[in-house]
Write an enzyme that holds these catalytic residues in place. Structure first.
Site, PDB file in Angstrom:
ATOM      1  N   HIS A 170      -2.746   7.115   7.080  1.00 21.77           N
ATOM      2  CA  HIS A 170      -1.766   8.020   6.449  1.00 21.77           C
ATOM      3  C   HIS A 170      -2.438   9.318   6.006  1.00 21.77           C
ATOM      4  O   HIS A 170      -1.851  10.400   6.119  1.00 21.77           O
ATOM      5  CB  HIS A 170      -1.148   7.372   5.211  1.00 21.77           C
ATOM      6  CG  HIS A 170       0.097   6.575   5.481  1.00 21.77           C
ATOM      7  ND1 HIS A 170       1.222   7.117   6.041  1.00 21.77           N
ATOM      8  CD2 HIS A 170       0.388   5.271   5.248  1.00 21.77           C
ATOM      9  CE1 HIS A 170       2.162   6.184   6.135  1.00 21.77           C
ATOM     10  NE2 HIS A 170       1.675   5.051   5.676  1.00 21.77           N
ATOM     11  N   HIS A 192      -4.445   1.096   7.632  1.00 20.45           N
ATOM     12  CA  HIS A 192      -3.109   1.696   7.663  1.00 20.45           C
ATOM     13  C   HIS A 192      -3.022   2.860   6.666  1.00 20.45           C
ATOM     14  O   HIS A 192      -2.518   3.938   6.993  1.00 20.45           O
ATOM     15  CB  HIS A 192      -2.065   0.615   7.339  1.00 20.45           C
ATOM     16  CG  HIS A 192      -0.640   1.091   7.257  1.00 20.45           C
ATOM     17  ND1 HIS A 192       0.333   0.702   8.164  1.00 20.45           N
ATOM     18  CD2 HIS A 192      -0.013   1.920   6.386  1.00 20.45           C
ATOM     19  CE1 HIS A 192       1.491   1.274   7.836  1.00 20.45           C
ATOM     20  NE2 HIS A 192       1.309   2.023   6.760  1.00 20.45           N
ATOM     21  N   GLY A 252       0.835  -1.193   0.000  1.00 18.13           N
ATOM     22  CA  GLY A 252       0.000   0.000   0.000  1.00 18.13           C
ATOM     23  C   GLY A 252       0.868   1.240   0.000  1.00 18.13           C
ATOM     24  O   GLY A 252       2.011   1.208   0.458  1.00 18.13           O
ATOM     25  N   GLN A 281       3.051   9.959   1.278  1.00 20.80           N
ATOM     26  CA  GLN A 281       4.349   9.263   1.305  1.00 20.80           C
ATOM     27  C   GLN A 281       5.233   9.616   0.118  1.00 20.80           C
ATOM     28  O   GLN A 281       6.423   9.303   0.114  1.00 20.80           O
ATOM     29  CB  GLN A 281       4.140   7.745   1.344  1.00 20.80           C
ATOM     30  CG  GLN A 281       3.528   7.262   2.655  1.00 20.80           C
ATOM     31  CD  GLN A 281       3.388   5.759   2.670  1.00 20.80           C
ATOM     32  OE1 GLN A 281       2.435   5.222   2.137  1.00 20.80           O
ATOM     33  NE2 GLN A 281       4.346   5.065   3.263  1.00 20.80           N
TER      34      GLN A 281
HETATM   35 ZN   LIG Z   1       2.611   3.223   5.720  1.00 19.91          ZN
END
Ligand SMILES: [Zn+2]
Length: 176
Positions: free
Chosen positions: A144, A140, A49, A54
Site C-alpha cells: 500500500h 500487503h 491491517g 487508505q
Molecule cells: Zn489493503
C-alpha cells in the site's frame, strides 16, 4: 476517531507511493493520535491491517493486528513507520482482501516469511519477522505504501474484470 476508508478507483492516492515520515514527526502528539485513529478505523472495519493512504494520508505508516482481537484474543498491535522489507522466503498462496476493495477476495501468492525493518511512533528502529498470515499482512500493507494493491498481483484479465464490476457499482452509487 474513525476515518472513512478510501476505496479503490475512487481516489488516486491508493496508487501512488507514500512519502516517508520525517524525523521531526516522530513522538509528536499528531503522530500518536494518527496511529490511534488508524487502529480505531481498522478495528471498526474488521480489518487486520490499515495503511495511511487508505485514509487519504500519503505517509509511510501502517498498523497491523492479526491476533483476532475481535474474537476475544489479546490484541497484538504492530505499528510500522517507514518500513522496508529486508528479506523474503518461501511461498504461500491464499485468499486476500482489502478494506479499500470490499466484497472482492482473490488468491494471491506471497512469501511465506518476511523480515521487515521499521521505526515505531517514537522513532526507535526495530525488526519484525512474520510468517504465514503475518507475512501476508506485512507485505500487503507495505505494498500500500508503494501504491500497490492486491489486484496488482492478479492477472490483467482478472483485474480488468474486478475493475469493470467496481465501475458498475460506482455508477449505481454503491461504491463510495
Ligand atoms: Zn489493503
Amino acid at each position: 476517531m474513525v476515518y472513512k476508508v478510501v476505496r479503490y478507483l475512487n481516489n488516486p492516492i491508493l496508487e501512488k507511493p507514500a512519502a516517508p515520515v520525517a524525523d521531526a514527526e516522530y513522538n509528536t502528539p499528531a503522530l500518536h493520535d494518527l496511529v490511534e485513529d488508524m487502529f480505531e478505523t481498522m478495528y471498526a472495519s474488521h480489518g487486520i491491517g490499515l495503511a495511511a493512504p487508505q485514509i487519504d494520508i500519503g505517509k509511510r505508516i501502517t498498523v497491523i493486528d492479526v491476533s483476532g482481537a475481535e474474537e476475544g484474543q489479546e490484541p497484538e498491535r504492530i505499528v510500522l513507520i517507514n518500513p522496508e522489507v529486508v528479506s523474503k522466503e518461501g511461498k504461500q498462496t491464499g485468499e486476500e482482501g482489502c478494506l479499500s476493495i470490499p466484497g472482492f477476495r482473490e488468491p494471491v501468492s506471497r512469501a511465506k516469511k518476511a523480515v521487515v525493518r521499521a521505526r515505531d511512533v517514537k522513532g526507535e528502529p526495530f525488526e519484525i519477522t512474520g510468517e504465514d498470515l503475518l507475512a501476508r499482512a506485512l507485505l500487503h500493507e507495505i505494498d500500500h505504501l508503494n501504491g500497490v494493491l492486491f489486484v496488482n498481483h492478479l492477472s490483467a484479465l482478472k483485474r480488468d474484470l474486478i475493475k469493470r464490476r467496481i465501475k458498475k457499482l460506482q455508477k449505481a452509487g454503491e461504491w463510495e
